[in-house]
Motif scaffolding. Structure first.
Motif, mmCIF file in Angstrom:
data_model
loop_
_atom_site.group_PDB
_atom_site.id
_atom_site.type_symbol
_atom_site.label_atom_id
_atom_site.label_comp_id
_atom_site.label_asym_id
_atom_site.label_seq_id
_atom_site.Cartn_x
_atom_site.Cartn_y
_atom_site.Cartn_z
ATOM 1 N N GLY A 65 0.836 -1.317 -0.006
ATOM 2 C CA GLY A 65 0.071 0.074 0.093
ATOM 3 C C GLY A 65 0.914 1.319 -0.022
ATOM 4 O O GLY A 65 0.481 2.228 -0.491
ATOM 5 N N LEU A 66 2.039 1.347 0.714
ATOM 6 C CA LEU A 66 3.025 2.294 0.452
ATOM 7 C C LEU A 66 3.249 2.885 -0.746
ATOM 8 O O LEU A 66 3.761 4.056 -1.079
ATOM 9 N N SER A 104 1.653 1.673 -3.843
ATOM 10 C CA SER A 104 0.459 1.182 -4.707
ATOM 11 C C SER A 104 -0.230 2.407 -5.523
ATOM 12 O O SER A 104 -0.677 2.242 -6.600
ATOM 13 N N GLY A 105 -0.177 3.410 -4.758
ATOM 14 C CA GLY A 105 -0.747 4.643 -5.204
ATOM 15 C C GLY A 105 0.233 5.169 -6.462
ATOM 16 O O GLY A 105 -0.314 5.513 -7.526
ATOM 17 N N GLY A 106 1.355 5.154 -6.332
ATOM 18 C CA GLY A 106 2.554 5.386 -7.421
ATOM 19 C C GLY A 106 2.445 4.606 -8.381
ATOM 20 O O GLY A 106 2.507 4.994 -9.745
ATOM 21 N N ILE A 107 2.079 3.478 -8.143
ATOM 22 C CA ILE A 107 2.150 2.290 -9.334
ATOM 23 C C ILE A 107 0.656 2.640 -10.076
ATOM 24 O O ILE A 107 0.770 2.612 -11.290
ATOM 25 N N ASN A 108 -0.396 3.007 -9.337
ATOM 26 C CA ASN A 108 -1.761 3.282 -10.144
ATOM 27 C C ASN A 108 -1.135 4.455 -11.185
ATOM 28 O O ASN A 108 -1.743 4.460 -12.116
ATOM 29 N N ASN A 109 -0.516 5.354 -10.429
ATOM 30 C CA ASN A 109 -0.402 6.669 -11.330
ATOM 31 C C ASN A 109 0.383 6.203 -12.618
ATOM 32 O O ASN A 109 0.514 7.127 -13.680
ATOM 33 N N LEU A 110 1.183 5.398 -12.269
ATOM 34 C CA LEU A 110 2.244 5.154 -13.322
ATOM 35 C C LEU A 110 1.527 4.324 -14.672
ATOM 36 O O LEU A 110 1.813 4.745 -15.740
ATOM 37 N N LEU A 111 0.646 3.257 -14.113
ATOM 38 C CA LEU A 111 0.036 2.449 -15.118
ATOM 39 C C LEU A 111 -1.384 2.886 -15.585
ATOM 40 O O LEU A 111 -1.656 2.488 -16.622
ATOM 41 N N GLY A 112 -1.825 3.611 -14.626
ATOM 42 C CA GLY A 112 -3.267 4.149 -14.931
ATOM 43 C C GLY A 112 -4.099 3.187 -14.439
ATOM 44 O O GLY A 112 -3.864 2.076 -13.921
ATOM 45 N N PRO A 113 -5.299 3.674 -14.142
ATOM 46 C CA PRO A 113 -6.325 2.971 -13.144
ATOM 47 C C PRO A 113 -6.735 1.572 -14.004
ATOM 48 O O PRO A 113 -6.991 0.632 -13.378
ATOM 49 N N ARG A 114 -6.950 1.487 -15.217
ATOM 50 C CA ARG A 114 -7.522 0.389 -16.093
ATOM 51 C C ARG A 114 -6.392 -0.879 -15.899
ATOM 52 O O ARG A 114 -6.919 -1.962 -15.166
ATOM 53 N N LEU A 115 -5.172 -0.562 -16.045
ATOM 54 C CA LEU A 115 -4.101 -1.697 -16.077
ATOM 55 C C LEU A 115 -4.064 -2.130 -14.449
ATOM 56 O O LEU A 115 -4.071 -3.268 -13.910
ATOM 57 N N THR A 116 -4.057 -0.928 -13.521
ATOM 58 C CA THR A 116 -4.035 -1.311 -12.160
ATOM 59 C C THR A 116 -5.092 -2.177 -11.707
ATOM 60 O O THR A 116 -4.868 -2.853 -10.870
ATOM 61 N N LEU A 117 -6.317 -1.695 -12.042
ATOM 62 C CA LEU A 117 -7.392 -2.746 -11.339
ATOM 63 C C LEU A 117 -7.332 -4.023 -11.826
ATOM 64 O O LEU A 117 -7.660 -5.061 -11.315
ATOM 65 N N PHE A 118 -6.988 -4.271 -13.113
ATOM 66 C CA PHE A 118 -6.668 -5.539 -13.810
ATOM 67 C C PHE A 118 -5.778 -6.251 -12.981
ATOM 68 O O PHE A 118 -6.132 -7.547 -12.635
ATOM 69 N N ILE A 119 -4.736 -5.761 -12.751
ATOM 70 C CA ILE A 119 -3.674 -6.784 -11.775
ATOM 71 C C ILE A 119 -4.353 -6.740 -10.574
ATOM 72 O O ILE A 119 -3.977 -7.975 -9.879
ATOM 73 N N GLY A 120 -4.769 -5.906 -10.074
ATOM 74 C CA GLY A 120 -5.314 -6.045 -8.677
ATOM 75 C C GLY A 120 -6.501 -6.986 -8.541
ATOM 76 O O GLY A 120 -6.495 -7.692 -7.387
ATOM 77 N N GLY A 162 -3.540 4.744 -1.196
ATOM 78 C CA GLY A 162 -2.662 3.817 -0.900
ATOM 79 C C GLY A 162 -1.936 3.630 0.275
ATOM 80 O O GLY A 162 -1.882 2.602 1.116
ATOM 81 N N LEU A 163 -1.759 5.096 1.101
ATOM 82 C CA LEU A 163 -1.469 4.986 2.422
ATOM 83 C C LEU A 163 -2.508 4.566 3.533
ATOM 84 O O LEU A 163 -2.424 3.733 4.239
ATOM 85 N N TYR A 164 -3.759 5.043 3.043
ATOM 86 C CA TYR A 164 -4.961 4.611 3.872
ATOM 87 C C TYR A 164 -5.024 2.998 4.118
ATOM 88 O O TYR A 164 -5.116 2.589 5.026
ATOM 89 N N LYS A 165 -4.855 2.410 2.789
ATOM 90 C CA LYS A 165 -4.925 0.940 3.019
ATOM 91 C C LYS A 165 -3.761 0.204 3.464
ATOM 92 O O LYS A 165 -4.071 -0.824 3.842
#
Length: 485
Positions: free
Chosen positions: A63-64, A66-82, A382-385
């Motif tokens: 989670g520390l 994950s927010g950065g990963i989402n911003n780099l990959l975009g929400p669509r790909l991040t959601l898919f991996i998630g 990400g920090l919250y989670k």
């Protein structure tokens, strides 16, 4: 670049929040639902606590970043991996039922902890940043109701099986197959979500010009995040937000028989759905108060519920301990929903999760009131989670070593009570709007600027060069077309 015409309704924040809700319903919701059905009817609480502890431990670490990963990959790909980890974990539950593979369930918990952090960072960014400021409470309520409906369905199935047979001795192969098929539908649905530069709010504004961030921007952004006193003040609230799940689950497993556990889980799901909708629509997005006042009102409502509900729970908790629960199990006299001493306990589980939904709503609303930037809100999520999962890992660790129920109850209650004064300090900093301080871009301005250049709107990464001075203050009706990212 390929241009894609999308219907106007599809590019709205509400549609995107609903789509994310469907993704989480079909993945996280089914994970919760099949967990309610039991790992083949196993009562191996120690294994469950270990796998959950590993899951939340990995969740906290990932989670520390994950927010950065989402911003780099975009929400669509991040959601898919998630979403992928949920399919693996349900498959591991299936294997445990049929093969007794304990190690695989723990391994799947670790993988799920990593992927779940990605999913919830993307979800949090979309839910908090896509809607207008006046709709962020409603956005949470709609998402949470859709997501929790998955758990509710699973609980109803478990209740029906238990009432018919008197117990939940095993989950059939066909049931697991059905859940896994639904999860794969959820995995596919992640690709329906649009990036922030494709979403147009009702006032004609675009959520964000850029579709993704850059590595150095994320490093700087996380450094600033960890120095923000408001985030530090919210850490106790984050930590407490899932801490009580281990205690509530332990009491449900230790004091009630199978049909009653399923009934309690059904009441939990109903409480979560109703609580999220009520606080989202009628408190946090109330039309009669200013934004900061709505925050104070939400805090007062949640604090009052915490004191009343957990106070009532304490009056019951002091009447028994773990030894009493074991004696009931040994004597086959666990509490049944038909028994006289069940009276009021079902209502307690309903209001446990009613108040939980309100607590989660308040935490998300506070974060979303601090900024409208989807990249920053992804870091917040990400920090919250991360901190939330650290608390959950600690609570499952407490339960795994058979900590007295009363101690678990008091720890959960006190953590929530401590978080409220600090949350109050953060709400004091909430502005009536952040639009005055943040860049606001209207889709009509982009189209006008491109028309003056004599060519069609470029892709999102090319749009960032548009003259920011063209941003206007008054909104117009949004056009239904935004160039593909």
């Amino acid at each position: 670049m390929v241009q894609l015409n999308l219907p106007a309704f599809y590019t709205t924040p509400l549609t995107q929040v609903i789509l994310v809700g469907i993704t989480c319903f079909a993945t996280v919701g089914m994970f919760s639902a099949v967990s309610n059905l039991g790992a083949g009817g196993s009562q191996d609480v120690i294994l469950s606590d270990i796998s959950q502890g590993v899951l939340y431990g990995m969740f906290a670490l990932t989670g520390l970043i994950s927010g950065g990963i989402n911003n780099l990959l975009g929400p669509r790909l991040t959601l898919f991996i998630g979403t992928l980890g949920y399919a693996l974990y349900v498959g591991a539950l299936w294997c445990f039922q049929t093969q007794g593979t304990r190690w695989f369930l723990i391994f799947a918990g670790a993988v799920l902890g990593f992927t779940a952090a990605l999913l919830w960072s993307a979800q949090g960014s979309i839910m908090m940043s896509y809607p207008l400021e006046k709709d962020k409470g409603k956005s949470f309520g709609i998402f949470w109701a859709i997501f929790q409906f998955g758990s509710f369905i699973g609980s109803v199935i478990a209740l029906a099986i238990n009432i018919r047979s008197g117990s939940l001795s095993a989950v059939s192969t066909s049931t697991y197959v059905a859940f896994i098929i639904i999860i794969f539908i959820g995995i596919a649905s992640a690709f329906l979500v649009l990036p922030p530069n494709r979403v147009i709010r009702s006032d004609g504004t675009i959520v964000k010009l850029e579709a993704a961030s850059k590595v150095h921007e994320e490093v700087i952004g996380m450094a600033h995040l960890l120095k923000d006193w408001r985030m530090i003040a919210l850490l106790p609230m984050f930590f407490a937000s899932n801490y009580f799940y281990a205690y509530q689950g332990a009491i449900n497993a230790g004091m009630f028989d199978g049909p009653t556990r399923a009934l309690n889980a059904t009441l939990e799901g109903a409480g979560a759905i109703i609580g999220a909708l009520l606080i989202g629509f009628f408190v946090l997005d109330s039309k009669w108060f200013g934004r900061r006042t709505r925050g104070y009102l939400g805090l007062a409502v949640v604090a009052a519920m915490t004191i009343i509900i957990w106070g009532v729970a304490l009056s019951w908790q002091v009447t028994f301990d773990r030894a009493d629960a074991k004696a009931l199990l040994d004597a086959a006299k666990l509490i049944n929903y038909k028994d006289e001493n069940y009276k009021g306990k079902g209502a307690l589980y309903f209001f446990y999760f009613f108040s939980d939904a309100c607590y989660q709503a308040l935490a998300y609303w506070i974060m979303s009131a601090l900024t409208n930037d989807p990249f920053q809100l992804a870091r917040f999520a990400g920090l919250y989670k991360a901190v939330q999962s650290a608390g959950a890992a600690g609570s499952f660790g407490m339960d795994a070593v058979a900590t007295p129920y009363l101690n678990e109850h008091l720890a959960s209650w006190i953590l929530m009570l401590v978080s409220y004064p600090l949350a109050f300090l953060v709400i004091r900093t909430v502005k009536e709007t952040n639009y005055d301080d943040e860049e606001t871009v209207y889709v009509d301005d982009i189209k006008r600027a491109e028309a003056e250049k004599g060519h069609a709107p470029p892709a999102a990464e090319e749009k960032s060069s548009i003259d920011k001075a063209s941003v206007k203050d008054a909104g117009e009706s949004p056009a239904p077309l935004v160039s593909d990212a």
